[in-house]
Design a protein around this motif. Structure first.
Motif, mmCIF file in Angstrom:
data_model
loop_
_atom_site.group_PDB
_atom_site.id
_atom_site.type_symbol
_atom_site.label_atom_id
_atom_site.label_comp_id
_atom_site.label_asym_id
_atom_site.label_seq_id
_atom_site.Cartn_x
_atom_site.Cartn_y
_atom_site.Cartn_z
ATOM 1 N N ARG A 100 -33.924 -78.794 4.240
ATOM 2 C CA ARG A 100 -35.105 -77.008 4.444
ATOM 3 C C ARG A 100 -33.729 -76.824 5.705
ATOM 4 O O ARG A 100 -33.510 -77.881 6.462
ATOM 5 N N THR A 101 -33.113 -75.748 5.460
ATOM 6 C CA THR A 101 -31.813 -75.191 5.896
ATOM 7 C C THR A 101 -32.091 -73.893 7.031
ATOM 8 O O THR A 101 -32.238 -72.994 6.073
ATOM 9 N N TRP A 102 -32.015 -73.713 8.153
ATOM 10 C CA TRP A 102 -32.380 -72.033 8.618
ATOM 11 C C TRP A 102 -31.625 -71.827 9.587
ATOM 12 O O TRP A 102 -31.206 -72.374 10.563
ATOM 13 N N SER A 103 -32.083 -70.550 9.971
ATOM 14 C CA SER A 103 -31.216 -69.981 11.192
ATOM 15 C C SER A 103 -32.063 -69.481 12.105
ATOM 16 O O SER A 103 -33.200 -69.526 12.130
ATOM 17 N N ALA A 104 -31.410 -69.754 13.643
ATOM 18 C CA ALA A 104 -32.625 -70.007 14.944
ATOM 19 C C ALA A 104 -31.832 -69.843 15.995
ATOM 20 O O ALA A 104 -31.013 -69.147 16.234
ATOM 21 N N GLU A 105 -32.864 -68.986 16.533
ATOM 22 C CA GLU A 105 -32.117 -68.954 18.050
ATOM 23 C C GLU A 105 -33.160 -69.510 19.828
ATOM 24 O O GLU A 105 -34.570 -69.971 19.408
ATOM 25 N N ALA A 106 -32.504 -70.443 19.656
ATOM 26 C CA ALA A 106 -32.644 -71.212 20.773
ATOM 27 C C ALA A 106 -32.828 -70.881 21.991
ATOM 28 O O ALA A 106 -32.288 -69.740 23.318
ATOM 29 N N ARG A 107 -34.185 -70.430 22.808
ATOM 30 C CA ARG A 107 -34.544 -69.839 24.016
ATOM 31 C C ARG A 107 -34.484 -71.692 25.179
ATOM 32 O O ARG A 107 -35.516 -72.176 25.208
ATOM 33 N N PRO A 108 -33.763 -71.341 26.441
ATOM 34 C CA PRO A 108 -34.150 -72.601 27.235
ATOM 35 C C PRO A 108 -34.710 -72.508 27.884
ATOM 36 O O PRO A 108 -36.160 -72.155 28.076
ATOM 37 N N LEU A 109 -35.575 -74.388 28.042
ATOM 38 C CA LEU A 109 -37.133 -74.258 29.039
ATOM 39 C C LEU A 109 -36.852 -74.537 29.897
ATOM 40 O O LEU A 109 -35.421 -74.929 30.298
ATOM 41 N N ALA A 110 -37.323 -73.826 31.505
ATOM 42 C CA ALA A 110 -37.905 -74.620 32.170
ATOM 43 C C ALA A 110 -39.416 -75.194 33.060
ATOM 44 O O ALA A 110 -39.897 -74.618 32.651
ATOM 45 N N GLY A 111 -38.316 -75.696 34.097
ATOM 46 C CA GLY A 111 -40.119 -76.063 35.417
ATOM 47 C C GLY A 111 -41.406 -76.234 34.224
ATOM 48 O O GLY A 111 -41.012 -77.191 33.291
ATOM 49 N N ALA A 112 -42.588 -76.193 34.462
ATOM 50 C CA ALA A 112 -43.675 -76.573 33.290
ATOM 51 C C ALA A 112 -42.886 -77.259 32.132
ATOM 52 O O ALA A 112 -43.298 -77.765 30.784
ATOM 53 N N ALA A 113 -42.539 -75.683 31.122
ATOM 54 C CA ALA A 113 -42.332 -75.418 29.769
ATOM 55 C C ALA A 113 -41.391 -76.674 29.137
ATOM 56 O O ALA A 113 -41.155 -77.419 28.401
ATOM 57 N N HIS A 114 -40.209 -76.650 30.553
ATOM 58 C CA HIS A 114 -39.557 -77.779 30.485
ATOM 59 C C HIS A 114 -39.668 -79.692 30.414
ATOM 60 O O HIS A 114 -39.769 -80.338 29.680
ATOM 61 N N ALA A 115 -40.977 -79.939 30.954
ATOM 62 C CA ALA A 115 -41.883 -80.748 31.870
ATOM 63 C C ALA A 115 -43.014 -81.009 30.355
ATOM 64 O O ALA A 115 -42.924 -82.301 29.847
ATOM 65 N N ALA A 116 -43.044 -80.470 29.789
ATOM 66 C CA ALA A 116 -44.478 -80.671 28.472
ATOM 67 C C ALA A 116 -43.340 -80.590 27.556
ATOM 68 O O ALA A 116 -43.502 -82.175 26.550
ATOM 69 N N ALA A 117 -42.126 -80.162 27.105
ATOM 70 C CA ALA A 117 -41.272 -80.132 26.230
ATOM 71 C C ALA A 117 -40.895 -81.918 26.073
ATOM 72 O O ALA A 117 -40.558 -82.539 25.426
ATOM 73 N N VAL A 118 -39.859 -82.307 27.596
ATOM 74 C CA VAL A 118 -40.141 -83.360 27.495
ATOM 75 C C VAL A 118 -40.789 -84.957 27.532
ATOM 76 O O VAL A 118 -40.511 -85.779 26.420
ATOM 77 N N ARG A 119 -41.942 -83.899 27.525
ATOM 78 C CA ARG A 119 -43.051 -85.043 27.873
ATOM 79 C C ARG A 119 -43.620 -85.722 26.259
ATOM 80 O O ARG A 119 -43.909 -86.662 26.080
ATOM 81 N N ASP A 120 -43.585 -84.026 25.489
ATOM 82 C CA ASP A 120 -44.253 -84.685 24.059
ATOM 83 C C ASP A 120 -42.910 -84.799 23.267
ATOM 84 O O ASP A 120 -43.335 -85.875 22.521
ATOM 85 N N LEU A 121 -41.364 -85.189 24.331
ATOM 86 C CA LEU A 121 -40.885 -85.759 23.057
ATOM 87 C C LEU A 121 -40.426 -87.593 23.147
ATOM 88 O O LEU A 121 -40.595 -88.305 22.138
ATOM 89 N N ILE A 122 -40.773 -87.405 24.447
ATOM 90 C CA ILE A 122 -41.195 -89.068 24.715
ATOM 91 C C ILE A 122 -42.198 -89.758 24.503
ATOM 92 O O ILE A 122 -42.441 -90.960 23.612
ATOM 93 N N LEU A 123 -43.967 -89.087 24.386
ATOM 94 C CA LEU A 123 -44.784 -89.302 23.618
ATOM 95 C C LEU A 123 -44.721 -89.416 21.628
ATOM 96 O O LEU A 123 -44.585 -90.488 21.556
ATOM 97 N N ARG A 124 -43.614 -88.486 21.604
ATOM 98 C CA ARG A 124 -43.315 -88.738 19.729
ATOM 99 C C ARG A 124 -42.720 -89.966 20.233
ATOM 100 O O ARG A 124 -42.296 -90.919 18.910
#
Length: 102
Positions: free
Chosen positions: A57-81
């Motif tokens: 599957r391929t599609w177009s996307a828009e990337a929104r930079p994350l900061a603060g708590a949203a950045h920390a949550a993203a990193v945590r979720d990636l490490i858990l996965r």
């Protein structure tokens, strides 16, 4: 993992990388770089339009930079996965990818 295609910030040509991701309940994807110098991350900061491929599957996307708590949550979720190899992720930028209508 997913393949992300960006526009090179120096060359203006397509560039790609393979990165780990976490899918959010609303359908967005979260990705993060392990280094502040990761080319794909710097490319997205300059030009957030990208192409995402997962399996066949391929599609177009828009990337929104994350900061603060949203950045920390993203990193945590990636490490858990992905486990301990992902522990350097907090050093680079993180993004939420949203599907664009084509």
């Amino acid at each position: 993992v997913l393949r992300i295609e960006t526009t090179g910030r120096v060359t203006g040509r397509p560039a790609w990388a393979v990165v780990g991701f976490v899918e959010r309940d609303e359908g967005s994807l979260v990705i993060a770089a392990g280094s502040p110098e990761a080319s794909w991350g710097l490319n997205l900061l300059q030009a957030p339009a990208c192409r995402v491929t997962i399996a066949d599957r391929t599609w177009s996307a828009e990337a929104r930079p994350l900061a603060g708590a949203a950045h920390a949550a993203a990193v945590r979720d990636l490490i858990l996965r992905y486990g301990t190899p992902a522990e350097g992720l907090g050093n680079g930028p993180s993004f939420e990818l949203h599907r664009r209508e084509e």
